[in-house]
Design a protein around this motif. Structure first.
Motif, short mmCIF file in Angstrom:
data_model
loop_
_atom_site.label_atom_id
_atom_site.label_comp_id
_atom_site.label_asym_id
_atom_site.label_seq_id
_atom_site.Cartn_x
_atom_site.Cartn_y
_atom_site.Cartn_z
N ARG A 239 55.69 55.86 48.29
CA ARG A 239 57.10 56.26 48.43
C ARG A 239 58.00 55.07 48.73
N GLU A 240 57.42 54.06 49.33
CA GLU A 240 58.20 52.90 49.74
C GLU A 240 58.32 51.84 48.64
N LEU A 241 57.68 52.07 47.50
CA LEU A 241 57.77 51.11 46.41
C LEU A 241 59.19 51.06 45.87
N ARG A 242 59.74 49.87 45.85
CA ARG A 242 61.09 49.72 45.29
C ARG A 242 61.05 49.47 43.80
N GLN A 243 59.98 48.85 43.35
CA GLN A 243 59.84 48.54 41.92
C GLN A 243 58.45 48.97 41.46
N PRO A 244 58.28 50.26 41.21
CA PRO A 244 56.94 50.75 40.84
C PRO A 244 56.42 50.14 39.54
N LEU A 245 57.30 49.84 38.60
CA LEU A 245 56.83 49.23 37.35
C LEU A 245 56.29 47.82 37.60
N ALA A 246 56.96 47.08 38.45
CA ALA A 246 56.49 45.74 38.77
C ALA A 246 55.15 45.81 39.52
N TYR A 247 55.02 46.78 40.40
CA TYR A 247 53.77 46.98 41.15
C TYR A 247 52.62 47.28 40.18
N LEU A 248 52.84 48.21 39.27
CA LEU A 248 51.82 48.58 38.29
C LEU A 248 51.51 47.41 37.35
N ALA A 249 52.53 46.70 36.92
CA ALA A 249 52.33 45.57 36.01
C ALA A 249 51.54 44.45 36.69
N THR A 250 51.78 44.24 37.97
CA THR A 250 51.05 43.20 38.71
C THR A 250 49.57 43.55 38.79
N ILE A 251 49.27 44.78 39.12
CA ILE A 251 47.88 45.21 39.19
C ILE A 251 47.23 45.13 37.80
N ALA A 252 47.91 45.66 36.79
CA ALA A 252 47.38 45.66 35.43
C ALA A 252 47.18 44.24 34.92
N ASN A 253 48.10 43.35 35.24
CA ASN A 253 47.96 41.96 34.81
C ASN A 253 46.73 41.32 35.43
N GLY A 254 46.48 41.59 36.70
CA GLY A 254 45.26 41.08 37.34
C GLY A 254 44.01 41.59 36.65
N LEU A 255 44.02 42.86 36.27
CA LEU A 255 42.89 43.43 35.54
C LEU A 255 42.73 42.78 34.17
N LEU A 256 43.86 42.50 33.52
CA LEU A 256 43.81 41.82 32.22
C LEU A 256 43.20 40.43 32.34
N VAL A 257 43.64 39.69 33.34
CA VAL A 257 43.12 38.34 33.55
C VAL A 257 41.61 38.41 33.81
N ASN A 258 41.18 39.36 34.65
CA ASN A 258 39.75 39.52 34.91
C ASN A 258 38.99 39.85 33.63
N ARG A 259 39.57 40.69 32.81
CA ARG A 259 38.95 41.09 31.54
C ARG A 259 38.80 39.88 30.63
N TRP A 260 39.88 39.10 30.50
CA TRP A 260 39.84 37.93 29.62
C TRP A 260 38.84 36.89 30.13
N ARG A 261 38.79 36.72 31.44
CA ARG A 261 37.83 35.77 32.01
C ARG A 261 36.41 36.25 31.74
N ARG A 262 36.16 37.54 31.90
CA ARG A 262 34.84 38.09 31.63
C ARG A 262 34.48 37.88 30.15
N GLN A 263 35.42 38.13 29.27
CA GLN A 263 35.16 37.95 27.85
C GLN A 263 34.84 36.49 27.54
N ALA A 264 35.52 35.57 28.20
CA ALA A 264 35.26 34.15 27.99
C ALA A 264 33.85 33.79 28.47
N VAL A 265 33.44 34.34 29.61
CA VAL A 265 32.09 34.11 30.12
C VAL A 265 31.07 34.68 29.14
N GLU A 266 31.31 35.88 28.65
CA GLU A 266 30.39 36.51 27.70
C GLU A 266 30.28 35.69 26.41
N ARG A 267 31.43 35.19 25.92
CA ARG A 267 31.41 34.37 24.70
C ARG A 267 30.60 33.09 24.92
#
Length: 169
Positions: free
Chosen positions: A55-83
């Motif tokens: 309820r206290e989130l002032r910018q919920p889209l920014a909050y969600l994008a920050t979390i999702a971006n971290g997951l994206l970075v982790n995904r890309w790093r994992r893919q690089a390790v797998e490659r």
């Protein structure tokens, strides 16, 4: 009304209001709808685990994008390790190829190590990898990177301290 029920209601509202936006945001970065859906769901799972006062989130889209971006970075790093692992396997004779179970365990271990090393500076990470993966001695590393042996020793001490903290703290 309990705090738990309030959080659940806030989470439901956040999901209903912004899931579509988040999925589109991820699709633009990934180019694939199925992967975007998976990461959108993972983002909301992370929101549930974080237990942030929604309820206290002032910018919920920014909050969600920050979390999702971290997951994206982790995904890309994992893919690089797998490659990198797949390329290393391709260079080995077939009779030495690990089973699918061993391969998954090795990739999981490499990803964990990658995440640990990601917290180190690029120079310390490079020194650590030259020592531990390439088997170079400290004087060889110092010569290759134009550093003193003392600098290499200090970098390795920092890397080992990070490994120890990750394992035992």
């Amino acid at each position: 009304m309990s705090h738990e029920r309030t959080f659940e209601q806030d989470l439901e509202r956040l999901y209903l209001d912004h899931h579509g936006w988040l999925q589109n945001w991820l699709r633009r970065r990934l180019g694939e709808a199925a992967d975007a859906e998976d990461l959108a769901q993972d983002t909301f799972v992370r929101v549930m685990r974080n237990r942030t006062a929604l309820r206290e989130l002032r910018q919920p889209l920014a909050y969600l994008a920050t979390i999702a971006n971290g997951l994206l970075v982790n995904r890309w790093r994992r893919q690089a390790v797998e490659r990198a692992y797949t390329e290393a396997l391709a260079a080995r004779p077939e009779m030495l190829e690990p089973s699918p179970e061993e391969r998954l365990a090795l990739i999981e271990t490499l990803v964990e190590i990658d995440e640990l090393l990601h917290g180190l500076s690029p120079r310390i990470r490079q020194i650590f990898l030259l020592s531990q993966l390439d088997g170079l001695t400290y004087p060889q590393i110092a010569s290759q990177l134009e550093l003193s042996v003392d600098q290499v020793q200090k970098a390795m001490a920092k890397a080992f301290a990070a490994c120890y903290a990750n394992r035992f703290e």
